[in-house]
Design a protein around this motif. Sequence first.
Motif, PDB file in Angstrom:
ATOM      1  N   THR A 173       9.240  -1.755 -21.104  1.00  0.00           N
ATOM      2  CA  THR A 173       8.842  -3.022 -21.717  1.00  0.00           C
ATOM      3  C   THR A 173       7.659  -2.839 -22.666  1.00  0.00           C
ATOM      4  O   THR A 173       7.397  -3.694 -23.507  1.00  0.00           O
ATOM      5  CB  THR A 173       8.469  -4.065 -20.646  1.00  0.00           C
ATOM      6  OG1 THR A 173       7.342  -3.594 -19.893  1.00  0.00           O
ATOM      7  CG2 THR A 173       9.642  -4.312 -19.698  1.00  0.00           C
ATOM      8  N   LEU A 174       6.962  -1.714 -22.527  1.00  0.00           N
ATOM      9  CA  LEU A 174       5.813  -1.423 -23.398  1.00  0.00           C
ATOM     10  C   LEU A 174       6.167  -0.460 -24.528  1.00  0.00           C
ATOM     11  O   LEU A 174       5.326  -0.163 -25.379  1.00  0.00           O
ATOM     12  CB  LEU A 174       4.671  -0.821 -22.568  1.00  0.00           C
ATOM     13  CG  LEU A 174       4.160  -1.676 -21.402  1.00  0.00           C
ATOM     14  CD1 LEU A 174       3.130  -0.883 -20.601  1.00  0.00           C
ATOM     15  CD2 LEU A 174       3.556  -2.977 -21.908  1.00  0.00           C
ATOM     16  N   GLU A 175       7.412   0.039 -24.551  1.00  0.00           N
ATOM     17  CA  GLU A 175       7.776   1.079 -25.500  1.00  0.00           C
ATOM     18  C   GLU A 175       7.731   0.596 -26.948  1.00  0.00           C
ATOM     19  O   GLU A 175       7.283   1.327 -27.841  1.00  0.00           O
ATOM     20  CB  GLU A 175       9.166   1.632 -25.181  1.00  0.00           C
ATOM     21  CG  GLU A 175       9.663   2.709 -26.127  1.00  0.00           C
ATOM     22  CD  GLU A 175       8.758   3.939 -26.187  1.00  0.00           C
ATOM     23  OE1 GLU A 175       8.909   4.730 -27.129  1.00  0.00           O
ATOM     24  OE2 GLU A 175       7.911   4.110 -25.278  1.00  0.00           O
ATOM     25  N   ALA A 176       8.200  -0.611 -27.224  1.00  0.00           N
ATOM     26  CA  ALA A 176       8.179  -1.112 -28.598  1.00  0.00           C
ATOM     27  C   ALA A 176       6.744  -1.239 -29.099  1.00  0.00           C
ATOM     28  O   ALA A 176       6.442  -0.880 -30.249  1.00  0.00           O
ATOM     29  CB  ALA A 176       8.890  -2.460 -28.679  1.00  0.00           C
ATOM     30  N   LEU A 177       5.863  -1.754 -28.254  1.00  0.00           N
ATOM     31  CA  LEU A 177       4.451  -1.847 -28.631  1.00  0.00           C
ATOM     32  C   LEU A 177       3.868  -0.462 -28.851  1.00  0.00           C
ATOM     33  O   LEU A 177       3.101  -0.237 -29.797  1.00  0.00           O
ATOM     34  CB  LEU A 177       3.673  -2.589 -27.546  1.00  0.00           C
ATOM     35  CG  LEU A 177       2.175  -2.791 -27.802  1.00  0.00           C
ATOM     36  CD1 LEU A 177       1.962  -3.621 -29.060  1.00  0.00           C
ATOM     37  CD2 LEU A 177       1.519  -3.467 -26.596  1.00  0.00           C
ATOM     38  N   ASN A 178       4.237   0.484 -27.993  1.00  0.00           N
ATOM     39  CA  ASN A 178       3.770   1.862 -28.140  1.00  0.00           C
ATOM     40  C   ASN A 178       4.201   2.462 -29.479  1.00  0.00           C
ATOM     41  O   ASN A 178       3.418   3.147 -30.143  1.00  0.00           O
ATOM     42  CB  ASN A 178       4.313   2.716 -26.998  1.00  0.00           C
ATOM     43  CG  ASN A 178       4.016   4.186 -27.174  1.00  0.00           C
ATOM     44  OD1 ASN A 178       2.865   4.597 -27.275  1.00  0.00           O
ATOM     45  ND2 ASN A 178       5.060   5.001 -27.227  1.00  0.00           N
ATOM     46  N   LEU A 179       5.443   2.186 -29.897  1.00  0.00           N
ATOM     47  CA  LEU A 179       5.937   2.707 -31.170  1.00  0.00           C
ATOM     48  C   LEU A 179       5.174   2.115 -32.347  1.00  0.00           C
ATOM     49  O   LEU A 179       4.898   2.806 -33.338  1.00  0.00           O
ATOM     50  CB  LEU A 179       7.432   2.420 -31.314  1.00  0.00           C
ATOM     51  CG  LEU A 179       8.363   3.197 -30.383  1.00  0.00           C
ATOM     52  CD1 LEU A 179       9.795   2.703 -30.536  1.00  0.00           C
ATOM     53  CD2 LEU A 179       8.281   4.691 -30.654  1.00  0.00           C
ATOM     54  N   LYS A 180       4.830   0.841 -32.254  1.00  0.00           N
ATOM     55  CA  LYS A 180       4.057   0.207 -33.322  1.00  0.00           C
ATOM     56  C   LYS A 180       2.666   0.831 -33.430  1.00  0.00           C
ATOM     57  O   LYS A 180       2.185   1.124 -34.529  1.00  0.00           O
ATOM     58  CB  LYS A 180       3.949  -1.298 -33.072  1.00  0.00           C
ATOM     59  CG  LYS A 180       5.241  -2.065 -33.340  1.00  0.00           C
ATOM     60  CD  LYS A 180       5.052  -3.550 -33.106  1.00  0.00           C
ATOM     61  CE  LYS A 180       6.306  -4.335 -33.462  1.00  0.00           C
ATOM     62  NZ  LYS A 180       6.582  -4.315 -34.916  1.00  0.00           N
ATOM     63  N   CYS A 232      12.099  -6.710 -24.571  1.00  0.00           N
ATOM     64  CA  CYS A 232      13.554  -6.495 -24.654  1.00  0.00           C
ATOM     65  C   CYS A 232      13.888  -5.417 -25.679  1.00  0.00           C
ATOM     66  O   CYS A 232      14.814  -4.615 -25.465  1.00  0.00           O
ATOM     67  CB  CYS A 232      14.242  -7.804 -25.014  1.00  0.00           C
ATOM     68  SG  CYS A 232      14.185  -9.049 -23.709  1.00  0.00           S
ATOM     69  N   TYR A 233      13.166  -5.382 -26.766  1.00  0.00           N
ATOM     70  CA  TYR A 233      13.360  -4.355 -27.788  1.00  0.00           C
ATOM     71  C   TYR A 233      13.096  -2.971 -27.202  1.00  0.00           C
ATOM     72  O   TYR A 233      13.871  -2.029 -27.392  1.00  0.00           O
ATOM     73  CB  TYR A 233      12.436  -4.653 -28.962  1.00  0.00           C
ATOM     74  CG  TYR A 233      12.486  -3.693 -30.126  1.00  0.00           C
ATOM     75  CD1 TYR A 233      13.630  -2.975 -30.451  1.00  0.00           C
ATOM     76  CD2 TYR A 233      11.352  -3.527 -30.935  1.00  0.00           C
ATOM     77  CE1 TYR A 233      13.659  -2.108 -31.534  1.00  0.00           C
ATOM     78  CE2 TYR A 233      11.374  -2.673 -32.030  1.00  0.00           C
ATOM     79  CZ  TYR A 233      12.518  -1.959 -32.315  1.00  0.00           C
ATOM     80  OH  TYR A 233      12.537  -1.098 -33.396  1.00  0.00           O
ATOM     81  N   GLY A 234      12.003  -2.840 -26.446  1.00  0.00           N
ATOM     82  CA  GLY A 234      11.674  -1.560 -25.829  1.00  0.00           C
ATOM     83  C   GLY A 234      12.699  -1.124 -24.796  1.00  0.00           C
ATOM     84  O   GLY A 234      13.080   0.045 -24.733  1.00  0.00           O
ATOM     85  N   ILE A 235      13.163  -2.066 -23.980  1.00  0.00           N
ATOM     86  CA  ILE A 235      14.180  -1.743 -22.972  1.00  0.00           C
ATOM     87  C   ILE A 235      15.471  -1.304 -23.640  1.00  0.00           C
ATOM     88  O   ILE A 235      16.118  -0.331 -23.209  1.00  0.00           O
ATOM     89  CB  ILE A 235      14.414  -2.950 -22.052  1.00  0.00           C
ATOM     90  CG1 ILE A 235      13.180  -3.192 -21.181  1.00  0.00           C
ATOM     91  CG2 ILE A 235      15.639  -2.730 -21.178  1.00  0.00           C
ATOM     92  CD1 ILE A 235      13.228  -4.474 -20.380  1.00  0.00           C
ATOM     93  N   TYR A 236      15.866  -2.010 -24.699  1.00  0.00           N
ATOM     94  CA  TYR A 236      17.089  -1.656 -25.417  1.00  0.00           C
ATOM     95  C   TYR A 236      16.990  -0.228 -25.957  1.00  0.00           C
ATOM     96  O   TYR A 236      17.902   0.590 -25.759  1.00  0.00           O
ATOM     97  CB  TYR A 236      17.314  -2.642 -26.561  1.00  0.00           C
ATOM     98  CG  TYR A 236      18.679  -2.567 -27.224  1.00  0.00           C
ATOM     99  CD1 TYR A 236      19.324  -1.354 -27.487  1.00  0.00           C
ATOM    100  CD2 TYR A 236      19.339  -3.723 -27.608  1.00  0.00           C
ATOM    101  CE1 TYR A 236      20.570  -1.301 -28.094  1.00  0.00           C
ATOM    102  CE2 TYR A 236      20.590  -3.678 -28.217  1.00  0.00           C
ATOM    103  CZ  TYR A 236      21.193  -2.463 -28.460  1.00  0.00           C
ATOM    104  OH  TYR A 236      22.422  -2.409 -29.066  1.00  0.00           O
ATOM    105  N   LEU A 237      15.875   0.090 -26.618  1.00  0.00           N
ATOM    106  CA  LEU A 237      15.716   1.443 -27.166  1.00  0.00           C
ATOM    107  C   LEU A 237      15.735   2.486 -26.058  1.00  0.00           C
ATOM    108  O   LEU A 237      16.373   3.543 -26.193  1.00  0.00           O
ATOM    109  CB  LEU A 237      14.406   1.534 -27.953  1.00  0.00           C
ATOM    110  CG  LEU A 237      14.331   0.774 -29.269  1.00  0.00           C
ATOM    111  CD1 LEU A 237      12.975   1.005 -29.934  1.00  0.00           C
ATOM    112  CD2 LEU A 237      15.452   1.200 -30.215  1.00  0.00           C
ATOM    113  N   GLY A 238      15.037   2.203 -24.970  1.00  0.00           N
ATOM    114  CA  GLY A 238      15.002   3.163 -23.863  1.00  0.00           C
ATOM    115  C   GLY A 238      16.367   3.394 -23.255  1.00  0.00           C
ATOM    116  O   GLY A 238      16.745   4.526 -22.936  1.00  0.00           O
ATOM    117  N   CYS A 239      17.128   2.309 -23.102  1.00  0.00           N
ATOM    118  CA  CYS A 239      18.470   2.430 -22.530  1.00  0.00           C
ATOM    119  C   CYS A 239      19.435   3.096 -23.502  1.00  0.00           C
ATOM    120  O   CYS A 239      20.501   3.569 -23.086  1.00  0.00           O
ATOM    121  CB  CYS A 239      18.998   1.047 -22.149  1.00  0.00           C
ATOM    122  SG  CYS A 239      18.150   0.316 -20.739  1.00  0.00           S
TER     123      CYS A 239
END
Length: 346
Positions: A173-180, A232-239
């Motif tokens: 759930t934190l992955e999208a923020l991490n990418l930014k 949701c964006y982060g979960i989608y990318l991770g999955c």
Amino acid sequence: MTVVETPRNRASRERGSDFAKLSRRIAQAGLLDKRPGYYTARIGLVGGLFAGSWALFAAVGDSWWQVLVAVLLAVAFAQVTLLAHDLAHGQICRSRRMSRIAGLLVGNLAIGLGYGWWMDKHTRHHANPNHEDHDPDVSPAVLLWSGNQAEAARGLPRFIGRWQAFLFFPLLTLEALNLKVASFRGLRRESLKGRKAEGLLLIAHNVAYLGAAFLVLSPGKALVFLAVHLACYGIYLGCTFAPNHKGMPVLTAEDELDYLRKQVLTSRNVRGGRLVNTALGGLNYQIEHHLFPNMPTANLRKAQPIVREYCESIGVEYMECGLVESWAQAMRHLHEVGRPLRVGRV
């Protein structure tokens, strides 16, 4: 200087020719040719989804229904990310310059993902997939991917590593923020080409992204909208990316593999129909993608039987399973890596 031929050198040379033989078969089948029709249709559909999601956001206005719009927008962002991935590999444009320009517009401006930083990171991943010393995707910054990393872990990775299999999806759930954040950090590298343009486009994206949320929504709804969208964006990318390599062999400096074996033995294909193929952007054919990263996504499915049959003929294991099983394998691997930390052996 004369190099003495040894059984080990001879075996390595003979294995090195395996990929050349496969590559000729793939080229003769025309599977490395560009697919402009396919990408025109896909760009139109993804672009429509992206623009339509924002239009729906504007139409719904200051309402809690925007939580559902945030989920839809996360899907749109992920699909745009998958297009940016194909651009980075030169699958869409013949011109490297056009690929870069399109990548900056799609990555930096549309979704706030630093194209140059990500391309450098992803190129290193493809060069040495699942290598604990060279692949940034198995860096022990937060999660641990091998026994060696578990032994050396300190601080946050050691703390999380004990139960990382259970924390994996919450952390996504934190992955999208991490990418930014990582995209802006990447601007510090002097070697990054066009840092000023990349930075300006990232700023423009985030001003528009945050501005839209707070102009249309009340502060509380805006914060919830942003949290749901990014999660949701982060979960989608991770999955999408986790099933490809997680749980597969992690290589070390002691492993000496030729190109074909290095790519095939560290990758996993995901079985599924058209829905899985669309959702994962073709990355469910990960083995074929890693062997031929510039192959258009639409051709990966056609390349699969050729690659699978060839791997079987030379005795190279070809891993393929369903989507849920791929996640299960990844989680079992993470749990096993963390076991010594749980029982206090390291």
